[in-house]
Enzyme design. Structure first.
Site, PDB file in Angstrom:
ATOM      1  N   HIS A  58      21.099 -25.497  -8.510  1.00  0.00           N
ATOM      2  CA  HIS A  58      21.187 -24.751  -7.252  1.00  0.00           C
ATOM      3  C   HIS A  58      20.715 -23.309  -7.420  1.00  0.00           C
ATOM      4  CE1 HIS A  58      23.351 -28.100  -5.571  1.00  0.00           C
ATOM      5  NE2 HIS A  58      24.310 -28.006  -6.476  1.00  0.00           N
ATOM      6  N   HIS A 221      23.026 -32.100  -2.457  1.00  0.00           N
ATOM      7  CA  HIS A 221      22.696 -32.982  -3.570  1.00  0.00           C
ATOM      8  C   HIS A 221      22.017 -34.229  -3.044  1.00  0.00           C
ATOM      9  CE1 HIS A 221      26.408 -30.746  -4.471  1.00  0.00           C
ATOM     10  NE2 HIS A 221      25.781 -30.474  -5.596  1.00  0.00           N
TER      11      HIS A 221
END
Lengths: 334, 334
Positions: A58, A221
């Protein structure tokens, strides 16, 4: 999908090595654990510490959020996987100055379990008082009224920024917690996915979308969204996302929001600014005022295509927190 | 390739609208031309002005470089196309405080022609003294000795930063020019491409690479590189690129460089940090010291995959320029 890496099994540690070297003036490793990173000079001031963490992939979240006026320490997990309790506990201990720590992380089972275990550990062994903030800003991931089920996505940036500011201002743990939880309550987000990412170890796309498809409400995700369909214009997508977010926030004319248009990885800044323009028009039509704007990659999903929008409802308490000076690797490079 | 946009013919103007709104506290449009953007308060201080520009699609370059300690104004072209003379001339005029201006742009025929015409215009009509700096840092684009043929790529960031600092320090035009040209002479870059980008209007990939191929020395608009072959490890690619750059720079043990690892668009920060780690190891083996490091998206090629490396040889004059405080939309968001 192609990646410029060495051994796929070592990407996280290789990344950390580069990160520590690139930002050596402001970031240190924790000797006790190679997946715990703290800001330098974190012990210069006696204050409540702010500890964050989560899966890798991330970036700049979460490592890039460690700095003055932001987080004091971070525990780095494998790609899209929670860090275990040990690096979290070691990060907490490494920056401890007054036995008070706030943990902030997204609403994922693994994170909840591991951060809670780390909290128990440092409470028992080090007598550190710990409070936890679980970010759940993704309105697409569960309906209103079931916000406890919602995932944490890009809005976490605001929550961490408020915690970092409150802590740096020298507020006590109850007050840091109260303000941070207010930011957490006041932020709603939602995303759109255009193209999948792939894990370095498998090289396989994280989900499937046709060449003319997009998925609204997609998780960070690749978790399924609320609507899969034909690719639409930026304007249409903004309409849908702003609508769904506003349906969840009690905003009226002249209310102020801070806006984050966050790129998921491979989305160009050109697209992000075009999307921001659409969001601004929609808010403006409703008389909602923009207090501050952020456009860029704040919380990515490897090279996923798409973006997310986060709106933070402002008030007189949150304004000075959002305005407070912050300096971390993600902004570092003047 | 999918893009989150509205009308493909309007992407640049739509982007500019969003950019101006998102950064309204520090950036203004120029009334005389919608493709000229300047920093606010640019007339508060009497100083040499720094004007930049080039094609769109490289964001945050070049709009994001406009700010205190960086450029005063920018002319924005269509995607991968030079801005015409008019917005360049209008940007120069809009920030003029002492009839002295430095223009900085990459070594591309269109830019040379248009910036030179703009320079002639403001010299004739406004009596502004103009000096031009043409950046040509890409060592892959022409051999040593033919550096006049080289393209400008990510190293332009350093050249603009030095010009912005020198100008903000109040130096006269000859001195700003001398220092900026020194940065220009001291910077060498080279890139690698993994995946192509596509223009919004055509949607077609800008070049072809197989699923297991990469191209070393690729230009920022997809211009052919020096070697197309199988995808290699980050370590091997770094070896090749550092080798080729160092072959061009007269660096000896204990020399210092500022390093930029620049993402081309869809490359993750994870990959950039891994690459940075490899670069650091190679420089360290040769006893070359890193003065400062930059890792991130500084000059992209839409959503191209890959990265470029820029090394700036430091000396006692350039250090304070690189360290000088800068504040522009690309860093703005504390």
């Amino acid at each position: 999908m192609k990646k410029l890496i060495n051994n796929p099994d070592h990407v996280v540690d290789d990344m950390i090595k580069g990160f520590l070297k690139a930002h050596s003036s402001s970031i240190s490793k924790v000797e006790a654990h190679h997946r715990a990173i703290i800001r330098k000079y974190s012990k210069e001031k006696k204050k409540v510490s702010v500890i964050i963490g989560g899966g890798s992939g991330h970036e700049p979240a979460f490592m890039g959020y460690v700095g003055k006026g932001m987080a004091d320490g971070v525990a780095v997990g494998n790609i899209f996987a929670s860090p275990p309790p040990t690096p979290i506990a070691e990060a907490i201990k490494a920056v401890d100055t007054k036995k008070e720590s706030i943990l902030i992380y997204g609403n994922y089972q693994g994170d909840i379990m591991n951060f809670s275990m780390a909290a128990d550990l440092v409470e028992m062994e080090e007598d550190i008082e710990v409070k936890q903030i679980i970010v759940k800003d993704d309105v697409a991931s569960a309906p209103k009224g079931e916000s406890e089920q919602r995932r944490g996505i890009s809005g976490e940036f605001f929550v961490i920024k408020v915690a970092g500011a409150a802590s740096e201002m020298g507020k006590d743990i109850d007050e840091v917690y109260r303000l941070t939880e207010k930011a957490n309550e006041n932020v709603c987000s939602m995303g759109v996915g255009l193209t999948p990412c792939s894990l370095p170890q498998t090289g396989e796309p994280s989900f499937q979308l046709e060449d003319d498809e997009m998925e609204i409400g997609l998780g960070h995700h690749g978790e399924p969204g609320v609507e899969k369909g034909k690719l639409q214009s930026s304007s249409k997508v903004a309409e849908r996302i702003v609508h769904d977010i506003l349906a969840d926030m009690s905003l009226v004319k002249d209310d102020e929001v801070t806006v984050l248009v966050n790129g998921l990885g491979s989305t160009t800044r050109m697209e992000l600014y075009i999307f921001f323009d659409e969001v601004e028009k929609l808010l403006s039509e409703k008389g909602i005022r923009i207090y501050r704007s952020y456009v860029g990659d704040y919380s990515t999903s490897l090279e996923m295509g798409g973006c997310s929008l986060s709106l933070l409802k402002m008030d007189s308490e949150l304004k000075p927190m959002i305005d407070y000076f912050a300096y971390s690797p993600m902004y570092e490079q003047k």
